[in-house]
Each structure stands twice: as structure tokens, then as C-alpha cells.
Design an enzyme around this catalytic site. Structure first.
Site, mmCIF file in Angstrom:
data_model
loop_
_atom_site.group_PDB
_atom_site.id
_atom_site.type_symbol
_atom_site.label_atom_id
_atom_site.label_comp_id
_atom_site.label_asym_id
_atom_site.label_seq_id
_atom_site.Cartn_x
_atom_site.Cartn_y
_atom_site.Cartn_z
ATOM 1 N N GLY A 52 54.681 -22.820 9.119
ATOM 2 C CA GLY A 52 54.484 -24.264 9.274
ATOM 3 C C GLY A 52 54.607 -24.801 10.684
ATOM 4 O O GLY A 52 53.977 -25.795 11.032
ATOM 5 N N GLU A 107 61.230 -26.233 14.364
ATOM 6 C CA GLU A 107 60.925 -26.368 12.930
ATOM 7 C C GLU A 107 59.845 -27.426 12.704
ATOM 8 O O GLU A 107 59.718 -28.367 13.488
ATOM 9 C CB GLU A 107 62.187 -26.792 12.168
ATOM 10 C CG GLU A 107 62.809 -25.775 11.259
ATOM 11 C CD GLU A 107 61.965 -25.282 10.096
ATOM 12 O OE1 GLU A 107 60.717 -25.408 10.100
ATOM 13 O OE2 GLU A 107 62.566 -24.753 9.152
ATOM 14 N N ASP A 108 59.097 -27.254 11.633
ATOM 15 C CA ASP A 108 58.097 -28.247 11.279
ATOM 16 C C ASP A 108 58.742 -29.450 10.591
ATOM 17 O O ASP A 108 58.495 -30.596 10.947
ATOM 18 C CB ASP A 108 57.004 -27.637 10.386
ATOM 19 C CG ASP A 108 57.566 -26.820 9.219
ATOM 20 O OD1 ASP A 108 58.813 -26.743 9.067
ATOM 21 O OD2 ASP A 108 56.771 -26.251 8.458
ATOM 22 N N ASP A 111 63.990 -30.703 5.210
ATOM 23 C CA ASP A 111 63.977 -31.396 3.920
ATOM 24 C C ASP A 111 65.404 -31.360 3.372
ATOM 25 O O ASP A 111 66.244 -32.160 3.774
ATOM 26 C CB ASP A 111 62.956 -30.665 3.039
ATOM 27 C CG ASP A 111 62.681 -31.340 1.722
ATOM 28 O OD1 ASP A 111 62.906 -32.547 1.611
ATOM 29 O OD2 ASP A 111 62.233 -30.661 0.782
ATOM 30 N N LYS A 139 63.097 -35.404 6.909
ATOM 31 C CA LYS A 139 63.201 -36.167 5.647
ATOM 32 C C LYS A 139 64.677 -36.346 5.349
ATOM 33 O O LYS A 139 65.239 -35.685 4.481
ATOM 34 C CB LYS A 139 62.577 -35.341 4.507
ATOM 35 C CG LYS A 139 61.117 -35.534 4.291
ATOM 36 C CD LYS A 139 60.744 -34.961 2.923
ATOM 37 C CE LYS A 139 59.472 -34.179 3.024
ATOM 38 N NZ LYS A 139 59.149 -33.503 1.751
ATOM 39 N N PHE A 160 55.914 -35.652 -0.064
ATOM 40 C CA PHE A 160 55.372 -34.355 0.327
ATOM 41 C C PHE A 160 54.232 -34.596 1.307
ATOM 42 O O PHE A 160 53.345 -35.393 1.050
ATOM 43 C CB PHE A 160 54.874 -33.611 -0.915
ATOM 44 C CG PHE A 160 54.369 -32.234 -0.608
ATOM 45 C CD1 PHE A 160 55.262 -31.198 -0.368
ATOM 46 C CD2 PHE A 160 53.010 -31.971 -0.549
ATOM 47 C CE1 PHE A 160 54.808 -29.919 -0.077
ATOM 48 C CE2 PHE A 160 52.545 -30.699 -0.258
ATOM 49 C CZ PHE A 160 53.445 -29.675 -0.018
ATOM 50 N N ARG A 173 46.691 -26.698 6.725
ATOM 51 C CA ARG A 173 47.464 -26.510 7.959
ATOM 52 C C ARG A 173 46.655 -26.946 9.175
ATOM 53 O O ARG A 173 47.206 -27.300 10.211
ATOM 54 C CB ARG A 173 47.850 -25.031 8.136
ATOM 55 C CG ARG A 173 48.808 -24.497 7.098
ATOM 56 C CD ARG A 173 49.320 -23.135 7.539
ATOM 57 N NE ARG A 173 49.939 -22.376 6.467
ATOM 58 C CZ ARG A 173 51.199 -22.500 6.067
ATOM 59 N NH1 ARG A 173 51.985 -23.388 6.635
ATOM 60 N NH2 ARG A 173 51.675 -21.748 5.098
HETATM 61 P P1 5GP Z 1 64.423 -27.230 3.350
HETATM 62 O O1 5GP Z 1 65.078 -25.889 3.295
HETATM 63 O O2 5GP Z 1 64.926 -28.102 4.466
HETATM 64 O O3 5GP Z 1 64.491 -27.933 2.027
HETATM 65 O O4 5GP Z 1 62.873 -26.977 3.530
HETATM 66 C C1 5GP Z 1 62.319 -26.642 4.739
HETATM 67 C C2 5GP Z 1 60.940 -26.034 4.527
HETATM 68 O O5 5GP Z 1 60.334 -26.503 3.319
HETATM 69 C C3 5GP Z 1 60.001 -26.445 5.633
HETATM 70 O O6 5GP Z 1 60.094 -25.574 6.729
HETATM 71 C C4 5GP Z 1 58.651 -26.418 4.951
HETATM 72 O O7 5GP Z 1 58.127 -25.120 4.990
HETATM 73 C C5 5GP Z 1 58.968 -26.788 3.510
HETATM 74 N N1 5GP Z 1 58.739 -28.221 3.261
HETATM 75 C C6 5GP Z 1 59.667 -29.185 3.107
HETATM 76 N N2 5GP Z 1 59.103 -30.388 2.900
HETATM 77 C C7 5GP Z 1 57.765 -30.182 2.956
HETATM 78 C C8 5GP Z 1 56.633 -31.052 2.850
HETATM 79 O O8 5GP Z 1 56.718 -32.280 2.673
HETATM 80 N N3 5GP Z 1 55.413 -30.471 2.969
HETATM 81 C C9 5GP Z 1 55.242 -29.127 3.164
HETATM 82 N N4 5GP Z 1 53.988 -28.683 3.258
HETATM 83 N N5 5GP Z 1 56.285 -28.283 3.275
HETATM 84 C C10 5GP Z 1 57.534 -28.802 3.181
#
Ligand code: 5GP
Length: 190
Positions: A52, A107-108, A111, A139, A160, A173
Site C-alpha cells: 500500500g 505507512e499508507d 487504522d 483513521k 474504507f 492502487r
Molecule cells: P491496522 O493494522 O492499522 O488496522 O491496518 C493497517 C493496514 O490495513 C493498512 O496498512 C492497510 O493495508 C489496511 N487498511 C486499513 N484501512 C484501509 C482502508 O481504508 N483502505 C485500504 N485499502 N486498506 C486499509
């Protein structure tokens, strides 16, 4: 291609632009300038999390005007689902040791925070000189574990998003903007 392979439909018409290409360019340029100032005269290693963050990394590193190197890690992602499991798996580790180096994780999106929290602990065990995090999107209201974020591009609401490196079922992407699905985006074939 096997017969079971189901290629999701390309539904770019069911997406709404949320952060424009120009807004991204401006903010990434600001982040690059700030990082360049903060690490002036110091060693810097960018660690990007596949897949990402590759688009963000590619743009960000061109706005970082000081010498630096890059390395990649891959963690397990959601796959085609849109909710985090909280389980993180390392699919690809770094090529280079980071002991004594100034590491900046790229990081992208953050969440729940599980992915970064795990990654951060893992990298800290290798005793870098410093460890900071830059994320394009935050987020914040979804956070389940606290992770210190040093640089944030945009704080976004709980939705999302796809584009600018972020996928849905490995698609979208390549969109140069960040978008939110509209009604019908997730529907099965019509
Ligand atoms: P976390 O572990 O913080 O819950 O999730 C991080 C990863 O979940 C990100 O690096 C990404 O790959 C994916 N992710 C979280 N939210 C989104 C979103 O809104 N869209 C997409 N495409 N991927 C997300």
C-alpha cells in the site's frame, strides 16, 4: 489462469474522490520538506510497508532532499475483506540490518494500529538509533492500540478508502487520488 479466479469488476464510476491529486502532492511535498529539515546531517533509512505505501513512498522520497536509503517489509493484509483481523504476519523482512540507524517507517494508512504497533516493537528490538513513523492517512477514531505517529498526512474519518497505493481486492492502487466507494461499489456482479 485457473477457472476459480474471479476478477472483481473495475468500478471506478462508483468511487467518489476524497483527497485530490493536487492535495496529495501539496501535503506530500510538505512532509518531505519537514523530514528533510528534521534529519538534516543525519543518516536516514526509510522502511516502507508493502504494498500500500509504495506510491506514497515513491512521491515522498522525491521530496526528501537529504541523502537516504530505502528498504521494504511486507505484512499480511486484509486480503479482499475490509476489516482488520488484528493478526499481523511478516511476509517479507528487511534486507539490511537497522542497528544504530535512524529508521522512518513509511505507512499508507493507520487504522486499528495493530500492524504498526507490532512492526514498531519488532524493529525496536533491533536497536535502531531512532524509530519514527510517517503515515499518509490516519483513521484515528478506529484506533484499538496506541501508536505514536510522528508525521501524519491527513486525518480521515472512519471510511474504507482506495487509491494512491491503497487497494480493494488488489485493484485501484493506480488511482492518483484517494477515493471512497459509493453505493453499489461492493455489490456482486450486476
Ligand atoms: P491496522 O493494522 O492499522 O488496522 O491496518 C493497517 C493496514 O490495513 C493498512 O496498512 C492497510 O493495508 C489496511 N487498511 C486499513 N484501512 C484501509 C482502508 O481504508 N483502505 C485500504 N485499502 N486498506 C486499509
Amino acid at each position: 489462469m485457473s477457472q476459480e479466479t474471479v476478477q472483481p469488476k473495475w468500478r471506478v464510476d462508483k468511487l467518489e474522490v476524497f483527497i485530490t491529486e493536487e492535495q496529495l502532492r501539496q501535503r506530500v511535498a510538505e512532509l518531505g520538506a519537514q523530514i528533510s529539515r528534521d534529519y538534516e546531517g543525519q543518516d536516514l533509512l526509510l522502511v516502507a510497508v508493502l504494498k500500500g505505501s509504495v506510491v506514497f513512498l515513491a512521491d515522498l522520497m522525491r521530496y526528501i532532499t537529504i541523502p537516504h536509503s530505502v528498504d521494504f517489509m511486507a505484512t499480511s493484509s486484509y486480503g479482499a475483506a475490509t476489516e482488520s483481523s488484528g493478526i499481523v504476519r511478516i511476509l517479507k523482512d528487511l534486507d539490511m540490518p537497522i542497528t544504530g540507524r535512524n529508521v522512518l517507517i513509511v505507512e499508507d494508512i493507520v487504522d486499528t494500529g495493530h500492524t504498526l504497533s507490532y512492526l514498531r516493537r519488532l524493529l525496536l528490538e533491533r536497536e535502531p538509533a531512532s524509530l519514527r513513523i510517517v503515515t499518509l492517512l490516519d483513521k484515528r477514531e478506529r484506533r484499538e492500540v496506541d501508536v505514536p505517529l510522528d508525521y501524519v498526512g491527513f486525518e480521515i474519518p472512519n471510511a474504507f478508502v482506495v487509491g494512491y497505493g491503497l487497494d480493494f481486492a488488489e485493484l485501484y492502487r493506480n488511482l492518483p487520488y484517494i477515493a471512497i466507494p459509493k453505493e453499489g461499489f461492493f455489490d456482486d456482479d450486476d
